[in-house]
Design a protein around this motif. Structure first.
Motif, short mmCIF file in Angstrom:
data_model
loop_
_atom_site.label_atom_id
_atom_site.label_comp_id
_atom_site.label_asym_id
_atom_site.label_seq_id
_atom_site.Cartn_x
_atom_site.Cartn_y
_atom_site.Cartn_z
N VAL A 1 40.26 -25.98 7.44
CA VAL A 1 41.39 -26.18 8.35
C VAL A 1 41.82 -27.63 8.48
N SER A 2 41.02 -28.57 7.96
CA SER A 2 41.37 -29.98 8.12
C SER A 2 40.51 -30.83 7.19
N TYR A 3 41.12 -31.93 6.71
CA TYR A 3 40.38 -32.92 5.94
C TYR A 3 40.25 -34.19 6.80
N TRP A 4 39.07 -34.42 7.33
CA TRP A 4 38.82 -35.67 8.03
C TRP A 4 38.39 -36.72 7.01
N ASP A 5 38.21 -37.93 7.48
CA ASP A 5 37.92 -39.07 6.61
C ASP A 5 36.46 -39.47 6.74
N ASN A 6 35.76 -39.50 5.62
CA ASN A 6 34.40 -40.04 5.61
C ASN A 6 34.36 -41.40 4.93
N ASN B 1 29.92 -42.31 15.88
CA ASN B 1 30.56 -42.17 14.58
C ASN B 1 31.95 -41.55 14.75
N PRO B 2 32.92 -41.90 13.88
CA PRO B 2 34.24 -41.28 14.00
C PRO B 2 34.21 -39.76 13.99
N ALA C 1 43.84 -36.79 13.17
CA ALA C 1 44.53 -38.08 13.26
C ALA C 1 43.64 -39.13 13.91
N MET C 2 42.90 -38.73 14.96
CA MET C 2 41.99 -39.66 15.63
C MET C 2 40.89 -40.10 14.68
N ASN C 3 40.26 -39.14 14.00
CA ASN C 3 39.19 -39.46 13.07
C ASN C 3 39.66 -40.46 12.02
N ARG C 4 40.81 -40.19 11.42
CA ARG C 4 41.31 -41.06 10.36
C ARG C 4 41.63 -42.46 10.90
N ARG C 5 42.22 -42.52 12.07
CA ARG C 5 42.57 -43.83 12.64
C ARG C 5 41.31 -44.64 12.93
N MET D 1 38.37 -44.34 11.58
CA MET D 1 37.67 -44.72 10.35
C MET D 1 38.31 -45.95 9.72
N VAL D 2 39.63 -45.99 9.67
CA VAL D 2 40.32 -47.14 9.08
C VAL D 2 40.11 -48.39 9.94
N GLU D 3 40.26 -48.25 11.24
CA GLU D 3 40.09 -49.40 12.13
C GLU D 3 38.66 -49.95 12.07
N SER D 4 37.70 -49.06 11.92
CA SER D 4 36.30 -49.50 11.92
C SER D 4 35.98 -50.39 10.72
N ASP D 5 36.69 -50.21 9.61
CA ASP D 5 36.42 -51.06 8.45
C ASP D 5 36.65 -52.53 8.78
N THR D 6 37.68 -52.81 9.56
CA THR D 6 37.99 -54.20 9.93
C THR D 6 37.02 -54.72 10.99
N THR D 7 36.84 -53.95 12.05
CA THR D 7 36.01 -54.42 13.16
C THR D 7 34.54 -54.52 12.76
N LEU D 8 34.05 -53.53 12.02
CA LEU D 8 32.63 -53.55 11.66
C LEU D 8 32.32 -54.59 10.60
N LEU D 9 33.26 -54.83 9.69
CA LEU D 9 33.03 -55.87 8.69
C LEU D 9 32.85 -57.22 9.37
N ALA D 10 33.69 -57.50 10.35
CA ALA D 10 33.56 -58.76 11.10
C ALA D 10 32.23 -58.81 11.84
#
Length: 329
Positions: free
Chosen positions: A142-147, A40-41, A267-271, A273-282
């Motif tokens: 200290v940080s907002y990661w992306d869920n 998981n991210p 930055a890694m988590n956010r990147r 998470m966004v990339e996974s939307d494309t790859t996992l949808l396919a």
């Protein structure tokens, strides 16, 4: 796969038995807990953070990462942070809103069209305002990661309109905005710890749930929920919280090192998470055992509009209005 809070805490006794921060010859040891599955991210970025800290401190600062709810659920980890038995938690929006109710407003339906819009909000004055509300509680946000942007899965049928949710039992996190959203959509909601969700779906305790594609994939929820309906009904943050008790034992130079490493992990988590939307949808669309459909988001927006209006009437309604204004700016 099912993990009770008691079992998890007992299983983590080895990690928590030692002082949360030990100093000897300048050594610093920290424990970081989260509930995500391997791959998981959240898992990947937490490990990256630990490696960055180790490298930049020449091994003097060690971050021991305990994932997959080894230290209990998110609420248990919040307690650990406040009592000083845990140092860092990559936590969740719903549980953290039990301490700061305004936190849940980030997950109101259809606030953000893209992840980038959400980042602008949490990285700006709204996010800073929220962070300050945790400080009197002994926590440093200290940080907002992306869920992720979240979608609906279930074992019964494709969800095209809100009517398709009627009669279904849907698991939601303990997040008041999500609960209100799905009740407005006509679903019966039930709160189940994420670590127990796969088994609950497998055994039919609930028919479905909602999560970003990355969580659906890493926790293998698609194995027990054939239908993935792309509703994009909300974005959710992953607040990273640090214990003030631990912070008091860390010198300023080490604190800056930790915050710099955390920014890179964010930055890694956010990147990812966004990339996974494309790859996992396919990947899901190519899987013959999974059925993916586009939900009618217009119908969902109409059905949940009253949720946003009702939240503006809450005691922290002015904050909700601030979030709505900032989200559309």
């Amino acid at each position: 796969m099912k993990t009770t809070r008691r079992t998890a805490l007992l299983g983590a006794a080895g990690l928590l038995a030692a002082p949360s921060i030990a100093r000897g010859q300048g050594q610093v040891r920290l424990t970081l807990g989260h509930n995500a599955a391997r791959g998981n991210p959240r898992w990947v970025a937490a490990d990256h953070f630990a490696e960055l800290v180790k490298t930049r401190s020449n091994g003097r600062i060690e971050v021991r990462v305990a994932g997959a709810a080894q230290l209990g659920d998110d609420l248990a980890m919040l307690t650990g942070l406040r009592t000083g038995t845990l140092d860092i938690s990559v936590n969740s929006q719903g549980p953290s809103s039990s301490l700061v109710p305004e936190m849940a407003a980030l997950g109101l339906p259809f606030l953000f069209a893209t992840n980038a819009q959400a980042y602008r909000l949490v990285d700006g004055p709204v996010g800073q305002n929220l962070a300050k509300r945790f400080e009197p509680l002994g926590l440093l946000l200290v940080s907002y990661w992306d869920n992720g942007i979240r979608h609906i899965t279930n074992s019964r049928r494709p969800i095209n309109t809100p009517d398709d949710l009627r009669g279904l039992k849907i698991r939601t996190p303990a997040d008041p905005a999500t609960i209100d959203t799905f009740q407005a959509l006509g679903a019966a909601t039930q709160q189940i710890n994420f670590s127990e969700l796969y088994v609950a779906l497998q055994q039919g305790v609930v028919d479905g749930q909602e999560n970003p594609l990355a969580n659906i994939h890493s926790s293998k929820l698609f194995e027990v929920n054939k239908y993935i309906s792309l509703s994009a009904h909300k974005w959710e943050s992953t607040p990273v919280l640090f214990s003030r008790i631990a912070r008091a034992r860390i010198n300023d130079a080490d604190w800056r090192l930790l915050l710099d490493a955390m920014k890179e992990a964010e930055a890694m988590n956010r990147r990812i998470m966004v990339e996974s939307d494309t790859t996992l949808l396919a990947e899901f669309k190519a899987n013959a055992n999974v059925a993916v459909n586009e939900a009618n988001q217009g119908a969902f927006r109409t059905a949940t509009a009253g949720v946003l209006d009702a939240w503006e009437k809450r005691p922290f309604g002015e904050f909700v209005r601030e979030v709505r204004r900032a989200a559309t700016a």
